[in-house]
Every structure is written in structure tokens, then in C-alpha cells.
Scaffold this motif. Structure first.
Motif, PDB file in Angstrom:
ATOM      1  N   PRO A   1       0.802  -1.230   0.000  1.00 26.35           N
ATOM      2  CA  PRO A   1       0.000   0.000   0.000  1.00 26.35           C
ATOM      3  C   PRO A   1       0.832   1.277   0.000  1.00 26.35           C
ATOM      4  O   PRO A   1       0.352   2.325  -0.444  1.00 26.35           O
ATOM      5  N   ASP A   2       2.076   1.205   0.492  1.00 25.68           N
ATOM      6  CA  ASP A   2       2.903   2.427   0.529  1.00 25.68           C
ATOM      7  C   ASP A   2       3.542   2.746  -0.816  1.00 25.68           C
ATOM      8  O   ASP A   2       4.322   3.697  -0.939  1.00 25.68           O
ATOM      9  N   GLY A   3       3.219   1.953  -1.858  1.00 32.50           N
ATOM     10  CA  GLY A   3       3.743   2.241  -3.183  1.00 32.50           C
ATOM     11  C   GLY A   3       5.112   1.674  -3.452  1.00 32.50           C
ATOM     12  O   GLY A   3       5.876   2.218  -4.250  1.00 32.50           O
ATOM     13  N   THR A   4       5.445   0.579  -2.802  1.00 35.54           N
ATOM     14  CA  THR A   4       6.697  -0.132  -3.049  1.00 35.54           C
ATOM     15  C   THR A   4       6.386  -1.608  -3.314  1.00 35.54           C
ATOM     16  O   THR A   4       5.240  -2.044  -3.196  1.00 35.54           O
ATOM     17  N   ILE A   5       7.420  -2.357  -3.669  1.00 36.14           N
ATOM     18  CA  ILE A   5       7.281  -3.804  -3.888  1.00 36.14           C
ATOM     19  C   ILE A   5       7.861  -4.527  -2.687  1.00 36.14           C
ATOM     20  O   ILE A   5       8.945  -4.174  -2.198  1.00 36.14           O
ATOM     21  N   SER A   6       7.179  -5.547  -2.220  1.00 39.74           N
ATOM     22  CA  SER A   6       7.613  -6.275  -1.037  1.00 39.74           C
ATOM     23  C   SER A   6       9.001  -6.878  -1.220  1.00 39.74           C
ATOM     24  O   SER A   6       9.299  -7.485  -2.258  1.00 39.74           O
ATOM     25  N   GLU A   7       9.843  -6.711  -0.204  1.00 43.71           N
ATOM     26  CA  GLU A   7      11.162  -7.332  -0.190  1.00 43.71           C
ATOM     27  C   GLU A   7      11.194  -8.558   0.714  1.00 43.71           C
ATOM     28  O   GLU A   7      12.263  -9.117   0.976  1.00 43.71           O
ATOM     29  N   GLU A   8      10.037  -9.003   1.186  1.00 42.32           N
ATOM     30  CA  GLU A   8       9.987 -10.146   2.098  1.00 42.32           C
ATOM     31  C   GLU A   8      10.508 -11.409   1.415  1.00 42.32           C
ATOM     32  O   GLU A   8      10.172 -11.693   0.259  1.00 42.32           O
ATOM     33  N   VAL A   9      11.301 -12.164   2.166  1.00 35.45           N
ATOM     34  CA  VAL A   9      11.782 -13.447   1.650  1.00 35.45           C
ATOM     35  C   VAL A   9      10.617 -14.354   1.289  1.00 35.45           C
ATOM     36  O   VAL A   9      10.640 -15.054   0.266  1.00 35.45           O
ATOM     37  N   THR A  10       9.572 -14.337   2.101  1.00 37.21           N
ATOM     38  CA  THR A  10       8.452 -15.260   1.892  1.00 37.21           C
ATOM     39  C   THR A  10       7.780 -15.061   0.539  1.00 37.21           C
ATOM     40  O   THR A  10       7.213 -16.011  -0.014  1.00 37.21           O
ATOM     41  N   GLU A  11       7.839 -13.833  -0.011  1.00 40.66           N
ATOM     42  CA  GLU A  11       7.223 -13.584  -1.315  1.00 40.66           C
ATOM     43  C   GLU A  11       7.951 -14.306  -2.439  1.00 40.66           C
ATOM     44  O   GLU A  11       7.427 -14.420  -3.549  1.00 40.66           O
ATOM     45  N   ARG A  12       9.140 -14.808  -2.172  1.00 41.19           N
ATOM     46  CA  ARG A  12       9.972 -15.407  -3.215  1.00 41.19           C
ATOM     47  C   ARG A  12      10.192 -16.906  -3.015  1.00 41.19           C
ATOM     48  O   ARG A  12      10.939 -17.521  -3.774  1.00 41.19           O
ATOM     49  N   LEU A  13       9.566 -17.494  -2.023  1.00 40.24           N
ATOM     50  CA  LEU A  13       9.797 -18.902  -1.710  1.00 40.24           C
ATOM     51  C   LEU A  13       8.900 -19.822  -2.536  1.00 40.24           C
ATOM     52  O   LEU A  13       7.849 -19.407  -3.033  1.00 40.24           O
ATOM     53  N   PRO A  14       9.305 -21.089  -2.677  1.00 38.17           N
ATOM     54  CA  PRO A  14       8.573 -22.007  -3.551  1.00 38.17           C
ATOM     55  C   PRO A  14       7.089 -22.137  -3.252  1.00 38.17           C
ATOM     56  O   PRO A  14       6.268 -22.132  -4.176  1.00 38.17           O
ATOM     57  N   ASP A  15       6.711 -22.252  -1.982  1.00 40.05           N
ATOM     58  CA  ASP A  15       5.296 -22.434  -1.671  1.00 40.05           C
ATOM     59  C   ASP A  15       4.477 -21.220  -2.086  1.00 40.05           C
ATOM     60  O   ASP A  15       3.337 -21.355  -2.562  1.00 40.05           O
ATOM     61  N   THR A  16       5.043 -20.028  -1.897  1.00 45.27           N
ATOM     62  CA  THR A  16       4.332 -18.808  -2.299  1.00 45.27           C
ATOM     63  C   THR A  16       4.162 -18.754  -3.809  1.00 45.27           C
ATOM     64  O   THR A  16       3.075 -18.444  -4.319  1.00 45.27           O
TER      65      THR A  16
END
Length: 312
Positions: A196-211
């Protein structure tokens, strides 16, 4: 039946007409299928960019087989009727080599710099879905009448009519966007979610196989019986030791060296010598269905060693 692989170059370091021509011809020479350009008018976070539709027309004139695409146009920056006209013209001028990538827009700082309202995600995404319906109709040569919450079209057609409608490409990271992409796009780029703040998530979880598997599942469910191409922009790190390369990536991304094992399994990370990268690409096609990958022009020469291992 597995789709064939396609490979694209993202023209991130193109700053001039000479850069554009050189990069487009080099990509074609190296065996890449597509040159794609981003759509931004502020320098951060990707550097200064040429206007994509105009630049791609120039790239089309400098090449003969290379396809040209946008990754991706922010829907809020162009009315879909204007965009359909430009896309149809670019497709015509390139001999049917254009691929139209569109997204909802996400970079809040860019909206602010231009004095444009950065509406809540629901409104931006809603506009995008309506725009995709309008684009599909106009680029398909249909006389288009549309009445939605955001756009109204009254019996319009566009010229020139493409011999084949340009493929629609949608980048998506959130559940709603993935569903829209599955319903409307020919190619879906799987992304980390926009915040929502106008950026792209840098969370590791967004890049993991299950996600990634979950996101692919949402696209497949929404696509139903449509055969949708899956794509991703990836970061190759070449070297003799994949684990050492993974540790280096983990530190550079701020995840810490202990995340090396996670990096090794990330579908967006390709690590090791070209032969190992090719094996990873095959394994991830089997697991997730990805067949279209883009890399930055800064690594296009190095990554080109992988292409003949998969397209020979």
C-alpha cells in the motif's frame, strides 16, 4: 505438452537511441526472443527510461525477428482507447511483433511527482480489469461498447486492425491481480506483491517455492481451460559454486548469509554455471510451468550461454 522456452531482455540501462539500437540488435543476435521496456518517468528505482512505445517502434525498425514488449505499462498513465490505438499501430509497424504488457500502477512516488492521485489498490486494480476488457475488444477488431465504473466506450473501433491481436501480458503479485491476470492475459508475470505504501515487497516469503506455487495456482484456477504462459524476471548469478553464489545473493539482498538455502530454492534465482542454470530452468518448468524468462540487459551476454542449452 510443455511449452517451449522464451527468453527476454529488459532494457534497463538504455539511455539513448544508440543504446537502444545496440541492445536490440545484440539481443536478437544472441538468440533472445523479446526486448521489453519499463514504463517510468522518474529515475528511481530503475534509472532513467525512454518512453516505451516510441522507443519500441525504433527498436522494431532496427531488428527483423525480435519481438517487442512493455513490462509493464501503468494503466493509469494512458486511457485504454489511446493505448489500443498506439498498440495497434506499433504492432502494424513491427510486422506483428508487439506484446502489450499492462499493470495497475504501483509506484506512489511517481504518481506524486506527476501530481496524479494514487488511488487505493482496489480502484487502480478495478480500472485495470476494465481496461483489459476494452483492450482485448479493440485489438481484436471489434466495434466496442463498454459501460463500467471507470470507463465508457460507445461503438468505437481502432485502426489499424492487427492481423492477430497482440498478446496481452499482465504482471501480478496479489491474489486479486493474479485472478484478473488469469482471466484476461495471454502471459502472466508472477511478481512479489505491491504494498500500500507504493513499493514492492522485499519479504523473503514472497519469493519462496510455496508462495510461487500458490500464486501459479491462483492464475491457473482463474484461467480455467485457457492456456496461459507464465513468466518471471529472474536474477542469474553465475559461478562454479551455486551455494557460494546463493550466500552472496542473500547478503546483498539483506536477508543474511543464513538465508543461502532459501535463495537456492527461490524460483526467481538461478545460480551456478550455465549448465546448472539450464537444469534449474527445466526443473522449474516441470514444477511450476514457467517458460518465459526475462533478464536485465546488464547480464544478457552472460545469460546467453544458457539459451542454446534449452532451445537447440
Amino acid at each position: 505438452m510443455d511449452r517451449d522456452f522464451r527468453f527476454g531482455v529488459v532494457g534497463e540501462s538504455i539511455r539513448s537511441g544508440a543504446d537502444l539500437t545496440r541492445t536490440a540488435r545484440r539481443a536478437e543476435e544472441l538468440g533472445y526472443d523479446v526486448l521489453v521496456l519499463r514504463d517510468h518517468f522518474v529515475a528511481e528505482p530503475f534509472g532513467d527510461q525512454l518512453a516505451p512505445m516510441v522507443a519500441l517502434a525504433s527498436a522494431a525498425a532496427a531488428t527483423s525477428t525480435l519481438r517487442l514488449g512493455t513490462m509493464v505499462l501503468a494503466n493509469d498513465y494512458r486511457h485504454p482507447v489511446l493505448l489500443a490505438k498506439e498498440a495497434a499501430t506499433l504492432d502494424h509497424l513491427s510486422g506483428g511483433r508487439f506484446e502489450l504488457g499492462v499493470g495497475a500502477g504501483w509506484l506512489r512516488d511517481e504518481y506524486a511527482a506527476a501530481g496524479m492521485p494514487f488511488d487505493a489498490a482496489g480502484a487502480r486494480v478495478g480500472r485495470l480489469e476494465e481496461s483489459l476488457e476494452i483492450l482485448r475488444s479493440l485489438l481484436g477488431g471489434q466495434q466496442t461498447t463498454f459501460a463500467g465504473d471507470h470507463y465508457r466506450i460507445d461503438g468505437l473501433t481502432t485502426f489499424p486492425r492487427p492481423a492477430q491481436p497482440p498478446p496481452l501480458v499482465v504482471g501480478a503479485g496479489s491474489s486479486r491481480m493474479l485472478g484478473i491476470a488469469g482471466r484476461h492475459a495471454d502471459t502472466v508475470g508472477i511478481l512479489p506483491r505491491a504494498l500500500p505504501d507504493g513499493t514492492i515487497s522485499e519479504e523473503v516469503t514472497e519469493r519462496l517455492p510455496d508462495t510461487i506455487a500458490r500464486k501459479v495456482g491462483l492464475v491457473r484456477a482463474a484461467a480455467a481451460d485457457r492456456d496461459v504462459e507464465l513468466s518471471m524476471m529472474v536474477t542469474p548469478t553465475f559461478g562454479p559454486d551455486p551455494r557460494r553464489a546463493a550466500a552472496r545473493v542473500a547478503v546483498l539482498r539483506g536477508w543474511g548469509a543464513s538465508a543461502a538455502d532459501l535463495v537456492l530454492d527461490m524460483p526467481s534465482q538461478f545460480l551456478g554455471p550455465p549448465e546448472h542454470v539450464a537444469e534449474q530452468l527445466l526443473a522449474r518448468r516441470d514444477r511450476y510451468g514457467f517458460t518465459y524468462y526475462q533478464v536485465s540487459d546488464e547480464v544478457m551476454d552472460e545469460f546467453a550461454a544458457v539459451i542454446p542449452l534449452l532451445t537447440g
